[in-house]
Design an enzyme around this catalytic site. Structure first.
Site, PDB file in Angstrom:
ATOM      1  CG  ASP A   1      -1.983   5.633   4.827  1.00 53.29           C
ATOM      2  OD1 ASP A   1      -1.676   4.581   5.696  1.00 53.29           O
ATOM      3  OD2 ASP A   1      -2.945   5.961   4.550  1.00 53.29           O
TER       4      ASP A   1
ATOM      5  CG  ASP B   1      -5.762   8.188   4.340  1.00 56.38           C
ATOM      6  OD1 ASP B   1      -6.535   8.886   3.642  1.00 56.38           O
ATOM      7  OD2 ASP B   1      -5.926   7.256   5.113  1.00 56.38           O
TER       8      ASP B   1
ATOM      9  CE  LYS C   1      -6.278   9.204   7.823  1.00 57.81           C
ATOM     10  NZ  LYS C   1      -6.750   7.744   8.710  1.00 57.81           N
TER      11      LYS C   1
ATOM     12  NE  ARG D   1     -10.380  -1.571   4.369  1.00 56.99           N
ATOM     13  CZ  ARG D   1     -11.070  -1.762   5.786  1.00 56.99           C
ATOM     14  NH1 ARG D   1     -12.124  -2.426   5.771  1.00 56.99           N
ATOM     15  NH2 ARG D   1     -10.437  -1.383   6.607  1.00 56.99           N
TER      16      ARG D   1
ATOM     17  CD  GLU E   1      -6.864   5.219   2.409  1.00 62.23           C
ATOM     18  OE1 GLU E   1      -5.796   5.014   2.734  1.00 62.23           O
ATOM     19  OE2 GLU E   1      -7.650   5.408   3.202  1.00 62.23           O
TER      20      GLU E   1
ATOM     21  CE  LYS F   1      -3.029   2.794   3.074  1.00 64.79           C
ATOM     22  NZ  LYS F   1      -3.671   2.714   4.304  1.00 64.79           N
TER      23      LYS F   1
ATOM     24  CG  ASP G   1      -9.923   7.639   6.852  1.00 57.59           C
ATOM     25  OD1 ASP G   1      -8.740   7.447   6.189  1.00 57.59           O
ATOM     26  OD2 ASP G   1      -9.655   7.433   8.131  1.00 57.59           O
TER      27      ASP G   1
END
Length: 427
Positions: free
Chosen positions: A218, A200, A207, A281, A279, A195, A277
């Site tokens: 991230d 993010d 967030k 996956r 995202e 990933k 949020d």
């Protein structure tokens, strides 16, 4: 230039005047670390953090008791994202010095890449840095393809394109092939999927500042698997391995994806977005589809995926998920050999069905009725692994990054996990 502070090791306790539990003492020759045999590497790392905190930025590791692992433990604690530090290393045999040099080159690359500000490290920059690192250690044994922007949509990478389209910086898929055999028909032993969310914001499920301020990190999963492949190559990896990095920003704009959107993947799965949020996956799913198509013996994905894993394990362990007990045991054995912290969390068949949607086959997040967030996230990913019950490991990288310093680590990235994955690849 200042004179180096000598650091020596001793198995004798410190003089009583330093206190009953003293782990280091100081004399005219320098600093002595007093090893007690219980957790010597941890003691060295904690002492190094204290030495750095004293403002000592030039040290010499002195004496015959130092080996590569002890030198590395010192450096893990001594390194920090601000300022410069100089270490004069002890004499080591050629094999140990090469091992130490490779750790310094590759794991420092991982830490520095994760620590880089998002303004400097976008999706394209992350992919190119990964290519440069692997090419540096693999030479002409590596080939790669970078797919970005609208080309992703046209080729069906809908998860990655959907998440990344809200940013002015195009989403990117890096597909890298390390093939030491030179045979284009050689079977692929393993696929690594990372990933690479370079920032993010949470998207429209935005967030709070307290949760967003570290989100340059991230992309820690992508950096970790890249470093693991590079490190495995330096340890003599002689099998074909493919690397897939799913790189994007998750930002808000008029073009960003929205709650209620439905993503259709190349394997036919339809996913309703109920939390922008969640995202990670969504982008990993594209990489896992590609990995499964290679028919490898082993698939490992790594991601800073869930807050639930951090709630369970803090920043002290990486969370491991797998349906394959034997493979999970091998990974944990590798972690033990490399002195890196992993902990297995539950993943069962019922977690795969805890993502119900009224409009699609899957929801991208679990409801309040299914609160095991790290396990349901792993369950979601399993829908994109063709043979998910065998040969697949999911690592939720909760030990990748620390927002504040602790007794063993400075603030920032740790580099943990690189050696363990490399160990498994070369076992």
């Amino acid at each position: 230039m200042t004179e180096a502070m000598k650091i020596t090791l001793s198995t004798q306790p410190a003089d009583a005047r330093w206190g009953e539990k003293a782990t280091y003492s100081i004399n005219n020759d320098g600093i002595i670390l007093h090893l007690n045999g219980a957790d010597d590497l941890g003691l060295i790392q904690r002492a190094a953090r204290k030495i750095d905190g004293l403002g000592i930025k030039h040290v010499q590791l002195s004496g015959e008791s130092w080996d590569a692992d002890r030198c590395w433990a010192f450096w893990q604690g001594y390194k920090a994202p601000k300022g410069t530090r100089k270490v004069e290393w002890p004499d080591l045999d050629d094999a140990q010095r090469q091992e130490l040099d490779n750790r310094l080159m590759i794991i420092d690359w991982v830490r520095d890449t994760i620590n880089a500000p998002a303004e400097e490290l976008g999706p394209s920059q992350l992919a190119q840095r990964a290519v440069d690192l692997i090419s540096n250690v693999a030479g002409d044994r590596v080939t790669y393809r970078i797919t970005k922007g609208e080309d992703l949509r046209e080729q069906g990478y809908m998860g990655l394109h959907t998440v990344g389209r809200g940013s002015e910086r195009s989403p990117v898929l890096l597909a890298l092939d390390y093939n030491p055999t030179g045979d284009k028909e050689a079977p692929v032993y393993a696929c690594l999927v990372g990933k690479g969310i370079t920032f993010d914001s949470g998207g429209y499920s935005i967030k709070q500042t307290a949760f967003m301020d570290s989100m340059k990190s991230d992309m820690g999963g992508a950096a970790t698997v890249t470093g693991a492949l590079a490190f495995a190559i330096t340890r003599g990896l002689n099998k074909r391995v493919k690397l897939f990095l799913c790189c994007a920003d998750n930002l808000i704009s008029g073009n960003a994806f929205k709650l209620g959107d439905i993503i259709t993947y190349r394997n036919g799965k339809k996913v309703e977005v109920m939390n922008t949020d969640a995202e990670g996956r969504l982008v990993l799913a594209d990489g896992l589809i590609d990995a499964s198509a290679q028919k490898p013996e082993l698939i490992i994905d790594a991601a800073t995926l869930t807050g639930a894993a951090k709630t369970a394990l803090g920043n002290d362990y990486h969370a491991l998920f797998s349906f394959d007990d034997a493979l999970a045991g091998r990974l944990l054995a590798s972690a033990s050999q490399e002195n890196e912290p992993f902990w297995r969390l539950p993943l069962a068949e019922f977690h795969r069905s805890q993502l119900p949607s009224n409009f699609a086959e899957l929801n991208n997040t679990g409801s309040a009725a299914y609160p095991a967030g790290a396990s349901t996230a792993a369950g979601f990913l399993s829908h994109f692994v063709e043979n998910y019950q065998q040969g697949w490991l999911h690592i939720d990288c909760s030990a990748t990054y620390r927002k504040a310093p602790v007794e063993q680590w400075s603030a920032g990235a740790t580099g943990l996990g690189v050696r363990t994955i490399a160990n498994l690849l070369t076992a």
